[in-house]
Design a protein around this motif. Structure first.
Motif, PDB file in Angstrom:
ATOM      1  N   LYS A 137      -5.508  -5.970   9.953  1.00  0.00           N
ATOM      2  CA  LYS A 137      -4.073  -5.904   9.664  1.00  0.00           C
ATOM      3  C   LYS A 137      -3.306  -7.013  10.385  1.00  0.00           C
ATOM      4  O   LYS A 137      -2.315  -7.506   9.862  1.00  0.00           O
ATOM      5  CB  LYS A 137      -3.507  -4.542  10.058  1.00  0.00           C
ATOM      6  N   ASP A 138      -3.777  -7.409  11.564  1.00  0.00           N
ATOM      7  CA  ASP A 138      -3.149  -8.539  12.258  1.00  0.00           C
ATOM      8  C   ASP A 138      -3.345  -9.835  11.478  1.00  0.00           C
ATOM      9  O   ASP A 138      -2.462 -10.684  11.439  1.00  0.00           O
ATOM     10  CB  ASP A 138      -3.722  -8.709  13.667  1.00  0.00           C
ATOM     11  N   LEU A 139      -4.505  -9.970  10.856  1.00  0.00           N
ATOM     12  CA  LEU A 139      -4.818 -11.183  10.110  1.00  0.00           C
ATOM     13  C   LEU A 139      -4.227 -11.178   8.698  1.00  0.00           C
ATOM     14  O   LEU A 139      -4.041 -12.235   8.097  1.00  0.00           O
ATOM     15  CB  LEU A 139      -6.337 -11.385  10.054  1.00  0.00           C
ATOM     16  N   ASN A 140      -3.959  -9.996   8.164  1.00  0.00           N
ATOM     17  CA  ASN A 140      -3.400  -9.870   6.815  1.00  0.00           C
ATOM     18  C   ASN A 140      -2.640  -8.550   6.738  1.00  0.00           C
ATOM     19  O   ASN A 140      -3.218  -7.519   6.433  1.00  0.00           O
ATOM     20  CB  ASN A 140      -4.514  -9.919   5.768  1.00  0.00           C
ATOM     21  N   ARG A 141      -1.360  -8.594   7.002  1.00  0.00           N
ATOM     22  CA  ARG A 141      -0.577  -7.359   7.067  1.00  0.00           C
ATOM     23  C   ARG A 141      -0.493  -6.640   5.727  1.00  0.00           C
ATOM     24  O   ARG A 141      -0.185  -5.454   5.671  1.00  0.00           O
ATOM     25  CB  ARG A 141       0.811  -7.610   7.630  1.00  0.00           C
ATOM     26  N   ASP A 142      -0.769  -7.326   4.614  1.00  0.00           N
ATOM     27  CA  ASP A 142      -0.676  -6.712   3.293  1.00  0.00           C
ATOM     28  C   ASP A 142      -1.989  -6.127   2.785  1.00  0.00           C
ATOM     29  O   ASP A 142      -2.009  -5.517   1.714  1.00  0.00           O
ATOM     30  CB  ASP A 142      -0.162  -7.735   2.282  1.00  0.00           C
ATOM     31  N   VAL A 143      -3.078  -6.306   3.519  1.00  0.00           N
ATOM     32  CA  VAL A 143      -4.371  -5.810   3.058  1.00  0.00           C
ATOM     33  C   VAL A 143      -4.358  -4.280   3.053  1.00  0.00           C
ATOM     34  O   VAL A 143      -3.830  -3.644   3.951  1.00  0.00           O
ATOM     35  CB  VAL A 143      -5.529  -6.366   3.932  1.00  0.00           C
ATOM     36  N   ARG A 144      -4.888  -3.708   1.968  1.00  0.00           N
ATOM     37  CA  ARG A 144      -5.057  -2.251   1.897  1.00  0.00           C
ATOM     38  C   ARG A 144      -6.341  -1.897   2.628  1.00  0.00           C
ATOM     39  O   ARG A 144      -7.367  -2.543   2.434  1.00  0.00           O
ATOM     40  CB  ARG A 144      -5.146  -1.761   0.454  1.00  0.00           C
ATOM     41  N   VAL A 145      -6.295  -0.866   3.436  1.00  0.00           N
ATOM     42  CA  VAL A 145      -7.458  -0.462   4.228  1.00  0.00           C
ATOM     43  C   VAL A 145      -8.021   0.843   3.673  1.00  0.00           C
ATOM     44  O   VAL A 145      -7.301   1.833   3.547  1.00  0.00           O
ATOM     45  CB  VAL A 145      -7.091  -0.296   5.713  1.00  0.00           C
ATOM     46  N   VAL A 146      -9.315   0.800   3.367  1.00  0.00           N
ATOM     47  CA  VAL A 146     -10.031   1.974   2.885  1.00  0.00           C
ATOM     48  C   VAL A 146     -11.193   2.224   3.845  1.00  0.00           C
ATOM     49  O   VAL A 146     -11.963   1.313   4.142  1.00  0.00           O
ATOM     50  CB  VAL A 146     -10.579   1.755   1.457  1.00  0.00           C
ATOM     51  N   VAL A 147     -11.298   3.447   4.326  1.00  0.00           N
ATOM     52  CA  VAL A 147     -12.427   3.833   5.158  1.00  0.00           C
ATOM     53  C   VAL A 147     -13.324   4.729   4.310  1.00  0.00           C
ATOM     54  O   VAL A 147     -12.875   5.741   3.780  1.00  0.00           O
ATOM     55  CB  VAL A 147     -11.968   4.560   6.435  1.00  0.00           C
ATOM     56  N   TYR A 148     -14.577   4.317   4.182  1.00  0.00           N
ATOM     57  CA  TYR A 148     -15.564   5.083   3.407  1.00  0.00           C
ATOM     58  C   TYR A 148     -16.671   5.477   4.373  1.00  0.00           C
ATOM     59  O   TYR A 148     -17.688   4.803   4.501  1.00  0.00           O
ATOM     60  CB  TYR A 148     -16.098   4.226   2.251  1.00  0.00           C
TER      61      TYR A 148
END
Length: 104
Positions: free
Chosen positions: A61-72
């Motif tokens: 998120k620090d490197l790309n604040r717009d990235v969606r994060v999915v935990v699988y």
């Protein structure tokens, strides 16, 4: 869609995502250097498959604040990471193909 997937991918989620027509870069260990090399700055989605690497969510998120994060992954996500995670999926509940379809 550009997807970076990090961690042991025992369920072969990366293959399922690629089969849906997305560009996938897989890395084993997610630290700042490997995330940058994998293209997290241009990624649309960051998928984490190991709870042990939960600190990588904040780095992504620090490197790309717009990235969606999915935990699988099964187990519990530390509280600090839950605030930055868009979706958590337990592999016991949804198979990789279903998750890959839903990412689009």
């Amino acid at each position: 869609m550009n997807v970076v997937i990090a961690g042991a991918d025992e369920s072969e989620l990366a293959d399922a995502i690629a089969a849906e027509g997305h560009d996938v870069t897989a890395i084993d260990v997610a630290d700042g250097e490997s995330l940058e090399a994998a293209g997290i700055g241009d990624a649309d989605v960051y998928v984490l498959t190991e709870m042990a690497q939960a600190t990588s969510i904040a780095v992504a998120k620090d490197l790309n604040r717009d990235v969606r994060v999915v935990v699988y992954a099964g187990g519990s996500l530390p509280e600090f990471a839950t605030r930055q995670t868009d979706l958590m999926v337990d592999p016991a509940l949804l198979d990789p193909d279903t998750v890959a379809e839903e990412l689009a």
